[in-house]
Design a protein around this motif. Structure first.
Motif, PDB file in Angstrom:
ATOM      1  N   PRO A  61       0.819  -1.234   0.000  1.00  0.00           N
ATOM      2  CA  PRO A  61       0.000   0.000   0.000  1.00  0.00           C
ATOM      3  C   PRO A  61       0.836   1.260   0.000  1.00  0.00           C
ATOM      4  N   ARG A  62       2.104   1.169   0.362  1.00  0.00           N
ATOM      5  CA  ARG A  62       2.971   2.348   0.342  1.00  0.00           C
ATOM      6  C   ARG A  62       3.229   2.825  -1.081  1.00  0.00           C
ATOM      7  N   THR A  63       2.955   1.936  -2.066  1.00  0.00           N
ATOM      8  CA  THR A  63       3.095   2.326  -3.467  1.00  0.00           C
ATOM      9  C   THR A  63       2.203   3.523  -3.782  1.00  0.00           C
ATOM     10  N   ARG A  64       1.073   3.610  -3.073  1.00  0.00           N
ATOM     11  CA  ARG A  64       0.148   4.734  -3.273  1.00  0.00           C
ATOM     12  C   ARG A  64       0.228   5.748  -2.133  1.00  0.00           C
ATOM     13  N   ARG A 287      -4.211  -4.719  -6.048  1.00  0.00           N
ATOM     14  CA  ARG A 287      -2.821  -4.561  -6.450  1.00  0.00           C
ATOM     15  C   ARG A 287      -2.639  -3.172  -7.078  1.00  0.00           C
ATOM     16  N   ILE A 288      -1.401  -2.683  -7.077  1.00  0.00           N
ATOM     17  CA  ILE A 288      -1.091  -1.369  -7.647  1.00  0.00           C
ATOM     18  C   ILE A 288       0.066  -1.535  -8.620  1.00  0.00           C
ATOM     19  N   PRO A 289      -0.132  -1.235  -9.909  1.00  0.00           N
ATOM     20  CA  PRO A 289       0.962  -1.407 -10.860  1.00  0.00           C
ATOM     21  C   PRO A 289       2.059  -0.360 -10.669  1.00  0.00           C
ATOM     22  N   HIS A 290       3.331  -0.822 -10.769  1.00  0.00           N
ATOM     23  CA  HIS A 290       4.473   0.087 -10.729  1.00  0.00           C
ATOM     24  C   HIS A 290       4.609   0.850 -12.040  1.00  0.00           C
ATOM     25  N   ALA A 291       4.107   0.257 -13.119  1.00  0.00           N
ATOM     26  CA  ALA A 291       4.207   0.856 -14.441  1.00  0.00           C
ATOM     27  C   ALA A 291       2.888   0.620 -15.166  1.00  0.00           C
ATOM     28  N   ASP A 292       2.659   1.349 -16.249  1.00  0.00           N
ATOM     29  CA  ASP A 292       1.464   1.116 -17.054  1.00  0.00           C
ATOM     30  C   ASP A 292       1.467  -0.333 -17.536  1.00  0.00           C
ATOM     31  N   ILE A 293       0.312  -0.999 -17.410  1.00  0.00           N
ATOM     32  CA  ILE A 293       0.200  -2.396 -17.819  1.00  0.00           C
ATOM     33  C   ILE A 293      -0.986  -2.545 -18.766  1.00  0.00           C
TER      34      ILE A 293
END
Length: 394
Positions: A61-64, A287-293
């Motif tokens: 969740p820290r990705t966001r 889930r949270i993508p690190h890059a466009d998928i």
């Protein structure tokens, strides 16, 4: 468009008894459907499975920017996830403790029989409160080394933490998240203190193994121990409660299958796998993508919320024959009931043993049992879906 409200409708409590028509609507609109809150909902089996194995998809969740403290390994990415999961597995399963779950079978059977002893013909029971909840709680507490008299402490903590982790589109979640952090702190402190009491005086409990690890490179920090112990205790019972309760509900609705399993208990392992597909204890993961998928022609942008509807994937007709039919003899059953990829459920082997023991001992006692209320009252949680109570007349 109606499809933009699918997640809100699926998570609405009114849909809890039967979200499956909405999952069918999702698959028809998908595989990927953007929601009104700019999240992306994925409901088809092959796309979900691919994303669960995609290293560009983050569980953290820290990705966001949602939390500052380090989450448990369930919500971490590799390499942090791999290190902590590996350390947590050392006292629990292969290769370091290969006999841990098998060694629990006798204890699980004993706890099961103890709980079932009062289940007499003519009595009304609550399958959740009288059986499906206390069984896995007792088992995970014995594994960790929690005193029996302290087991009731965990219900309030667990309920608060599970509420904080739920998927609630468009709703204010700050209060629930703050309550969850408080419960996590209190529960973690209790479990670390319990572990510290065993330092230098090891026994066979998992908490003891964590604090008495002789190799400094393999020791958990105090914070890591707290997060890992909390995760193991909650994950070690919450999903199994749903698996057992959903299983009893499914079988009581289908007396022909109940009778079949009563006559042929050797089918139980396959029936449990079918329950994990047909009525899974976990319905979705974020889930949270690190890059466009790119997924089936739709781009999920980096940093967006991607909600993987595991329960929808389990009913995908492109993967499972006649998916809306409960078939305890189903052979080709690579379901998503325990997830997939690096976050495949850590406690899956234990949950299978518990469910087989629970249903195997309960089925002969059900006889002419009937549901008192159908549908039963469900838990508020949409992600961990299962009955809150399951009243049954024996």
């Amino acid at each position: 468009m109606d499809s933009e409200t699918l997640l809100a409708r699926i998570t609405d409590y009114a849909s809890r008894p039967d979200p499956y028509p909405l999952y069918a609507e999702l698959r028809a609109a998908g595989p990927v459907v953007r929601q009104a809150d700019d999240s992306y909902l994925i409901g088809t089996y092959h796309e979900i499975a691919a994303l669960l194995h995609d290293p560009r998809m983050s569980a953290d969740p820290r990705t966001r920017g949602k939390v500052t403290r380090k989450p448990p390994f369930l919500r971490l990415d590799d390499p942090e996830h791999h290190r902590l999961r590996t350390l947590a597995m050392r006292p629990f399963g292969p290769p370091h403790s290969p006999g841990r779950v098998d060694a629990m079978r006798g204890e699980i059977d004993r706890i099961t029989e103890e709980l079932l002893a009062p289940f007499e013909a003519g009595r009304r029971i609550d399958v959740v409160d009288d059986f499906a909840y206390p069984l896995p709680v007792s088992v995970i507490c014995r594994l960790l080394g929690v005193p029996r008299e302290d087991e009731p402490l965990f219900r309030a903590w667990s309920d608060t933490l599970v509420t904080a982790a739920d998927v609630r589109p468009g709703q204010e979640t700050t209060e629930a998240e703050e309550a969850g952090e408080q419960a996590r702190t209190e529960m973690g402190g209790y479990l670390v203190d319990l572990a510290e009491q065993r330092r230098g005086s090891p026994d066979d409990a998992m908490l003891s193994a964590f604090v008495n690890e002789p190799d400094p490179a393999l020791r958990l920090t105090r914070e890591e121990l707290a997060e890992t112990a909390v995760l193991l205790l909650i994950a070690g019972h919450e999903t199994t409660v749903n698996l057992i309760a959903n299983g009893v509900l499914t079988l009581l609705r289908r007396p022909e299958h109940l009778d079949h399993l009563r006559r042929d208990p050797g089918l139980l392992p396959r029936a449990v796998e079918e329950l994990l597909r047909y009525e899974p204890p976990v319905h979705m993961r974020e889930r949270i993508p690190h890059a466009d998928i790119d997924v089936a022609g739709t781009t999920i942008p980096a940093g967006a919320s991607a909600v993987l509807a595991l329960a929808s994937g389990n009913r995908d007709p492109l993967r499972f024959h006649d998916p809306d039919r409960f078939d305890p003899t189903r052979a080709d059953n690579q379901h998503l009931g325990f997830g997939s990829g690096i976050h495949l459920c850590y406690g899956g082997p234990l949950a299978r043993v518990e469910a087989q023991a629970a249903l195997g001992a309960l089925i002969p006692r059900l006889g002419a049992a009937r549901l008192v209320q159908d549908p039963p009252p469900y838990r508020q949680n949409a992600m961990l879906r299962g009955p809150r109570h399951l009243p049954v007349q024996l």
